[in-house]
Each structure stands twice: as structure tokens, then as C-alpha cells.
Design a protein around this motif. Structure first.
Motif, short mmCIF file in Angstrom:
data_model
loop_
_atom_site.label_atom_id
_atom_site.label_comp_id
_atom_site.label_asym_id
_atom_site.label_seq_id
_atom_site.Cartn_x
_atom_site.Cartn_y
_atom_site.Cartn_z
N CYS B 49 0.86 -1.30 -0.07
CA CYS B 49 -0.09 -0.05 0.06
C CYS B 49 0.81 1.21 0.01
O CYS B 49 2.01 1.34 0.35
CB CYS B 49 -0.98 0.04 1.15
SG CYS B 49 -0.49 -1.15 2.60
N CYS B 79 -3.32 -5.48 10.43
CA CYS B 79 -3.41 -5.37 9.07
C CYS B 79 -1.95 -5.56 8.56
O CYS B 79 -1.03 -5.77 9.61
CB CYS B 79 -4.18 -3.99 8.77
SG CYS B 79 -4.77 -4.33 6.76
N ALA B 81 -0.18 -3.11 7.83
CA ALA B 81 0.55 -2.26 8.88
C ALA B 81 1.40 -2.77 9.99
O ALA B 81 2.62 -2.41 10.36
CB ALA B 81 -0.24 -1.12 9.44
N GLU B 214 -8.45 5.17 5.52
CA GLU B 214 -7.35 4.72 6.17
C GLU B 214 -6.36 5.58 6.94
O GLU B 214 -6.33 6.92 6.43
CB GLU B 214 -6.44 3.86 5.21
CG GLU B 214 -5.41 3.02 5.68
CD GLU B 214 -3.99 3.83 5.85
OE1 GLU B 214 -2.99 3.49 6.52
OE2 GLU B 214 -3.98 4.91 5.26
N CYS B 302 -5.82 -1.59 -0.28
CA CYS B 302 -6.16 -1.36 1.00
C CYS B 302 -7.17 -2.34 1.50
O CYS B 302 -8.43 -2.13 0.96
CB CYS B 302 -6.54 -0.07 1.48
SG CYS B 302 -6.87 -0.13 3.31
#
Ligand code: SF4
Ligand code: SF4
Lengths: 342, 357
Positions: B49, B79, B81, B214, B302
Motif C-alpha cells: 500500500c 493489518c 501495517a 485509512e 487496502c
């Protein structure tokens, strides 16, 4: 004659992991299970048309399978799969799948969206099936009988997979007694490849451009994540400083690591990844780096999307395999050169 | 030790003074530019992303200056991240860099959260002094957010285009220079005053647009094509749902995560990672508050926001509020974003006219 209530199961995503379990249980409840046809062009096109265009191919495909079922069934079976091992969850798109489908069209049959969240497999499985059973007002004894039967079939299915069968083969043999089954004997092939990725991409012949079948045809041995026993996979979870949050991504990562480090008889890795897949962006890079750090193990990424044709994928496979054969032969030569007295 | 961190919107200026106060040499990340992005794109996986690419690009800009520690948001979170740090580290190692990573994860509710998360960064010196630096840093963060919110309200009514942005930069400058608690309070007041001085058309009733989606692309103007400024210039008051100090706010749109999740129940009853479920709940919330529209921001690919987006058409219909979604990647262009925004603003204006007629 009593008309049976029909319940539809889309032939993709978690189908490859849970179909025998679900089917056995639902039939035990007295329902008629309708499976969508194998993926074809029409299903793919319908899926592409019905889904937000930013979604990954497998999710689009799922919508296509739903479309193929919608006029043929009274219910759609789209359980909300949250977790199968109590640690990781499924990809967020699995988590929101019943909602994505429900709000995609207004003319869909009712959806059975019971949540599947496993802490301990057996106990949670019972809870899950019990809820479904009561939705169809089944008797408690029926539910328990269905649960036991379904649990057995599920176990056998995964046993067959762990012995080297692909899902389609294991499904055929579900009702054959074990002693009559001839198990595949790996190791005879000149070249063995790890084909890692998600079962719904690897094992769907249409979307993967017949990848497995074509590899087999040219005499390649294949090991997929589904062919590795769960406890071997789980051992690899300690190998990464940080695991993924997602069930299938972890399985793909662990199986690649397992094959690289433990099995040692792997000549290369093919990672099958779906266009637009979020988790794969991370997974693919991780696998590429791991392969590189293990004596430059050959690594090929096959990305599948709604336009990837069989021919294109096949050309890349052949080039990869040629390279592997060449590599093996030169290695062999060097070996013989090194023997004293030659 | 030489420290750097990821750029994440205006609030990032606070980190520099805070890290300096506790005795680090700071290599401040520049605001991401197209060059930053192309650096990130070059070394990141293709489908990572956009936050991943921009952050990687930022590291690659600061690492050659001798960075030893990277303070990174992420390292937690259900996620991708959560996996950023690990993969950033591996990619950087491949390229021959070996910085130490320290992770913290926004949003920050109280000074003590922040404290816990960066306690690893403490060098010598007293604990009292360390804690006071953190408290000051947190106060500054809140001031930055306050001034930013104020600027969004004023820009929509400014008479001369650009006045507000100039006043805003002045205010942020005051805050950047402020060191003691007293100075911060004063800078806060002065910053707000600068904004109030901007000549406005008070008869004009701006449209109000909620911004959801997001976290990174909400917070980082360089990643969202300066969405809030652009909307402001079109006479719209934007209100995003995430601020670094989100949870301390008590104005109209300040509502807890819990509320967003409750409102999402009929549509998406489950946490799906990232801010996917919040996005769904926030649309309902903005509709209830009489906003004229919602802009959903998300990086291309995403995962949670794609799930949220597929529910948007239904959500928008049922709640009677238009939603515009941007999936952002390296190919997204400023011009395209502006054209779509203009059309969206027209649509909202028309709807407002219809409703009042
Ligand atoms: S794991 Fe990837 S391919 Fe599978 S559903 Fe999620 S995004 Fe799609
Ligand atoms: S929420 Fe979206 S942008 Fe953030 S890590 Fe997950 S996929 Fe990436």
C-alpha cells in the motif's frame, strides 16, 4: 415426496479447506447441498461485473460463484470465517464476505452467515454447527450426529491432503476405505517444486491457467501448503520474528520455510499470487528474500488476474523449469569434474 | 544517537523537538515529495500500500545521513501495517542499512500512552525531566491539531485564496519554536489569533464534508493531494475522523471508536482490521450530523477499505449521503483528484438546493 431445501456453496475460497465438513453436516440436517460449477469464463465475468473493481480476483470470483447459484437455491452458505486456529484471522475480506455479498445485489436468497471463530477446534466447531442446526430447527441428536460425521470426514480429507493428494483427488477418495487407496509416492521426479499460495488460487484450474496439471505433465513433483501436516507448519511459526495476521498467508509462508529448511529436496519455489491481493504484497517479498538467503533458491512469482491466460503462464513455467534443469546439470558436471582421477 | 521517524502529517513537527529535548540528534524527515514516492516504489513490493512505499521512501532519504534509530508507527495492528516494520527492516537490510527499529502506534489517548510507547528512547537524565518532555510534546500535538481544525473552518470562507494557509503556517511556526509549557500555550493562542485575522465572508454557508478511511492517507496531506486544502479552496469545510490525538477531542464529530463500531453493526458487524469498520460507522455518523457528503480515502489494495467500499453504495442510499471514494496509488494524479472533487461539490450543492426548496 418431500421437497428438499436447497443450500448453495460457492466452489472457491474456503471451499478447498472445509467443503467435506460443511457438505456432510448440511446433508445430515436434511438439506440438499448445491455446489456451484467449476470456475469458467462466465462465472469470472459475472464476478468481475458484480464486485467493486478494487477487489482481488478471488473475491470477484466468489461473487461470480454466488451469481451462478442464486437462482438455484433457497439459501446461500457464506459463513463468516474469522479464525481457524485461535491465533490468526482470515484475510479481512473473508471477515466481511457475507456483508460484501449481501449488499452487492438485492435479489439474493437469504445468507447463512454464522460466525466461525475457533479457539479449540472441536469445541468451537460444535458451537458453530449447533447454531446452523438450530437455524434449520434440527433436533439436538441430529446435530450431534452430523457434527461427529462431519468431523470424521474433515479429518480424513486433511489426512489425504497431507499424504500428497490435491483437493480434487482427496474429494474423490473420501468414501474409499483407507486400505484401498494408493497413495502418491513422491521423490521419483527429477525436479520437485514447492507451489505455495492460497488453495483457492493454486487449485482452481481455470484461474491458475492449469498450473498444477501442466507442471505434472512435464514430470515435475509438486508440494503445496495443503500437503504439509499441520504440526510441521506450526513449528515454523516460531521461525519468523513476526507472523502475519492472516491464516492462509501464514500457511503459505510457513510451508515455504518448512520446505526450504527441513525438506531440502526442493529445487525451487513458485509463489502463486492473485492480482490485487493485499497480504500477498508482503508475503511475496518475504518469500523472495527468504529464497534468496537460502543459496539463491530459484523463485518464480506467478501472478493471476482476470486476463491471465493459460498460454502466458505456461511459457513462464517452461522457462523456469528449463532453467532449473540446466542448473542441475551444470551442478552435476561440476561434481564429476571434482572427482580425483577423472 | 541519530534518530528519524516516519512523516505523518503536520503533527510530525512535534517529534523533532521532543526527541531533541530527551537528548537525541534528530534527522527530521522531509515532507514526502514525488521523489520520495518513486524511491519507495522502486524498492517496495508492487502491490504494497502507498503508506508502505512513502514511508520506505522517507527512510531512504534520511538513512544516508547516518540514521541509527528509526521510530516507526506500526509494528502492531491487525493489518498489513503490523508487518510494515518487519518488511521495511528486511528490505533495508538487503540494501545494506541496519538501523534499530522502535515501534509505536497511534492514536494516542493520554500522555501516558505516548510515554509507555517511547520509553525505550530514554537516554540519561532524570525520569521526571523525561516525563515532562513527553507531556510538553503531547500538549504541542494537541495544539497542532486544534490549529489545523480551525484552519479548515476558516479556509472555506476566506476572501482571498491562500490567506488561511499562510496564517496556518505562521501558527505552526510559532508552535515549532515553542519549548516550555508556557510558550506552547502562548503559541497556541497566537496561532488561533492569526487564523481569526483572516478576512472571511461570514454570509457564506460552506458545505461540510466528512473524511473517512485509512489512517496514513488521512493524516498525510502529501499522500492525499492536500485534500483538505483543496476542499477548503472550493468553499468546503472538511472534517477528518482521525487525528493523532483523536481521542481527546470533545466537539461535534468527536465520538469514540466504540460509537463508530455501534453504528456499523447493521452493515458490518465485525472488526475487520485497519479502519474498515470505523469507515462504515462514520458514514452513518456524518449523515446524522447533517454533513453534506463523505470522502473515503484509501490506499490502492487496502484490504479493509475495499470491504468498506463495497458496502458504500447501500450505505449511501440508506443514509441519504453521497460518498466519493479515492483509492490512491502512485499513478493517481492531482488533476484527476481535483476534477472528481469539483464534480462532487457540484452534486452536493445541488442536493442542498433541492433539500431546502
Ligand atoms: S488473501 Fe488476498 S486473495 Fe485472498 S481474499 Fe484476501 S486479498 Fe483476496
Ligand atoms: S489498513 Fe490498508 S493501508 Fe493500512 S496496512 Fe491495512 S491494507 Fe495497508
Amino acid at each position: 415426496m418431500k421437497i428438499m431445501v436447497k443450500i448453495g456453496i460457492p466452489r472457491t475460497l474456503a471451499y478447498y479447506t472445509f467443503y467435506p465438513l460443511w457438505k456432510t453436516f448440511l446433508e445430515e440436517l436434511g438439506l440438499e447441498v448445491v455446489l456451484s460449477p467449476p470456475t469458467n469464463k462466465k462465472i469470472l465475468d459475472l464476478g468481475v461485473q458484480e464486485t467493486v473493481n478494487d477487489a482481488c480476483v478471488p473475491i470477484k470470483l466468489y461473487h461470480g460463484h454466488v451469481m451462478a447459484l442464486k437462482n438455484k437455491v433457497d439459501f446461500l452458505f457464506i459463513p463468516r470465517l474469522v479464525s481457524a486456529d485461535g491465533k490468526s484471522t482470515f484475510c479481512p475480506k473473508f471477515l466481511g464476505l457475507p456483508d460484501m455479498v449481501k449488499f452487492s445485489r438485492e435479489d439474493l436468497p437469504p445468507i447463512i452467515n454464522t460466525t466461525f471463530r475457533v479457539r479449540r477446534f472441536r469445541a468451537s466447531l460444535f458451537g458453530f454447527l449447533y447454531k446452523i442446526g438450530t437455524k434449520f430447527s434440527a433436533k439436538k441428536t441430529t446435530i450431534i450426529r452430523g457434527y461427529l460425521k462431519a468431523g470424521q470426514i474433515h479429518k480424513k480429507y486433511h489426512y489425504l491432503l497431507s499424504k500428497g493428494f490435491f483437493p480434487s483427488e482427496a474429494l474423490e477418495k473420501l468414501h474409499t476405505p483407507l486400505k484401498d487407496i494408493e497413495f502418491p509416492r513422491p521423490g521419483k521426479e527429477k525436479i520437485t517444486l514447492a507451489v505455495v499460495g492460497y488453495p483457492y488460487s493454486i487449485f482452481d484450474p481455470y484461474i491458475s491457467g492449469n498450473l498444477l496439471q501442466n507442471l505434472r505433465k512435464i514430470g515435475i513433483g509438486i508440494i503445496t501448503p495443503e500437503n504439509i501436516a499441520n504440526n510441521s507448519l506450526r513449528k515454523m511459526s516460531r521461525r519468523l520474528p513476526q507472523n502475519f495476521f492472516w491464516y492462509y498467508s501464514n500457511r503459505a509462508a510457513w510451508s515455504a520455510l518448512h520446505l526450504i529448511e527441513k525438506a531440502k529436496n526442493i529445487d525451487g519455489i513458485i509463489h502463486v499470487t492473485a492480482f490485487g491481493c493485499g497480504p500477498d504484497a508482503m508475503l511475496n517479498k518475504l518469500l523472495e528474500l527468504e529464497a534468496k538467503n537460502h543459496n539463491q533458491l530459484p523463485f518464480l512469482t506467478v501472478s493471476i488476474d482476470e486476463h491471465s491466460g493459460e498460454a502466458g503462464i505456461l511459457t513462464r513455467l517452461e522457462a523456469f523449469v528449463d532453467m532449473l534443469i540446466h542448473k542441475k546439470e551444470t551442478k552435476g558436471e561440476k561434481l564429476s569434474e571434482g572427482i580425483p582421477g577423472n | 544517537m541519530r534518530v528519524t521517524y516516519a512523516h505523518m502529517g503536520t503533527s510530525t513537527i512535534v517529534f523533532q523537538s521532543m526527541l531533541e529535548e530527551i537528548g537525541h540528534e534528530v534527522i527530521a524527515p522531509p515532507r514526502p515529495t514525488p521523489k520520495t514516492l518513486s524511491l519507495g516504489v522502486q524498492y517496495a513490493p508492487e502491490f504494497a500500500c502507498i503508506p508502505f512505499k512513502l514511508v520506505l521512501g522517507t527512510y531512504l532519504e534520511t538513512l544516508p545521513k547516518g540514521v541509527e534509530i528509526i521510530v516507526s508507527a506500526g509494528g502492531y495492528g491487525p493489518c498489513r501495517a503490523g508487518f510494515y516494520g518487519e518488511l521495511h527492516r528486511r528490505i533495508l537490510r538487503e540494501m545494506g542499512y541496519n538501523p534499530q527499529f522502535i515501534f509505536f502506534f497511534p492514536p494516542l489517548k493520554k500522555p501516558v500512552d505516548f510515554f509507555k510507547k517511547i520509553v525505550k528512547l530514554k537516554k540519561g537524565g532524570s525520569w521526571g525531566g523525561f516525563y515532562r518532555s513527553i507531556r510538553r510534546g503531547f500538549a504541542k500535538l494537541k495544539s497542532v491539531d486544534d490549529i489545523e481544525i480551525k484552519s479548515h473552518e476558516i479556509r472555506a470562507r476566506e476572501l482571498k485564496r491562500g490567506d488561511t494557509s499562510r496564517a496556518f503556517r505562521k501558527g505552526i511556526g510559532y508552535l515549532e519554536a515553542a519549548r516550555s509549557t508556557k510558550e506552547i500555550e502562548e503559541a497556541h493562542r497566537e496561532g488561533l489569533k492569526e487564523l481569526e485575522k483572516v478576512p472571511q465572508n461570514l454570509d457564506f454557508e460552506p458545505l461540510k464534508v466528512g473524511i473517512i478511511g485509512e489512517i496514513y492517507v488521512q493524516l498525510e496531506p502529501a499522500a492525499n493531494f492536500f485534500l483538505e486544502e483543496t476542499l477548503g479552496h472550493m468553499g468546503v469545510i472538511p472534517r477528518r475522523t482521525i487525528f493523532l490525538t483523536s481521542f481527546t477531542r470533545h466537539d461535534v464529530v468527536a465520538h469514540g471508536e466504540r460509537e463508530a463500531k455501534e453504528r456499523a453493526q447493521p452493515y458490518l458487524p465485525l472488526v475487520i482490521g485497519g479502519h474498515g469498520q470505523n469507515s462504515v460507522g462514520d458514514v452513518v455518523h456524518f449523515a446524522e450530523k447533517g454533513f453534506n457528503g463523505v470522502v473515503q480515502l484509501a490506499p490502492f489494495t487496502c484490504i479493509p477499505e475495499i470491504v468498506a467500499k463495497s458496502i458504500m453504495p447501500h450505505l449511501s442510499k440508506v443514509n441519504g449521503i453521497p460518498v466519493l471514494t479515492f483509492f490512491i496509488d502512485e499513478q493517481t494524479g492531482q488533476a484527476g483528484v481535483e476534477t472528481r472533487l469539483e464534480a462532487f461539490v457540484d452534486l452536493m450543492n445541488q442536493q442542498r438546493k433541492c433539500n431546502s426548496a
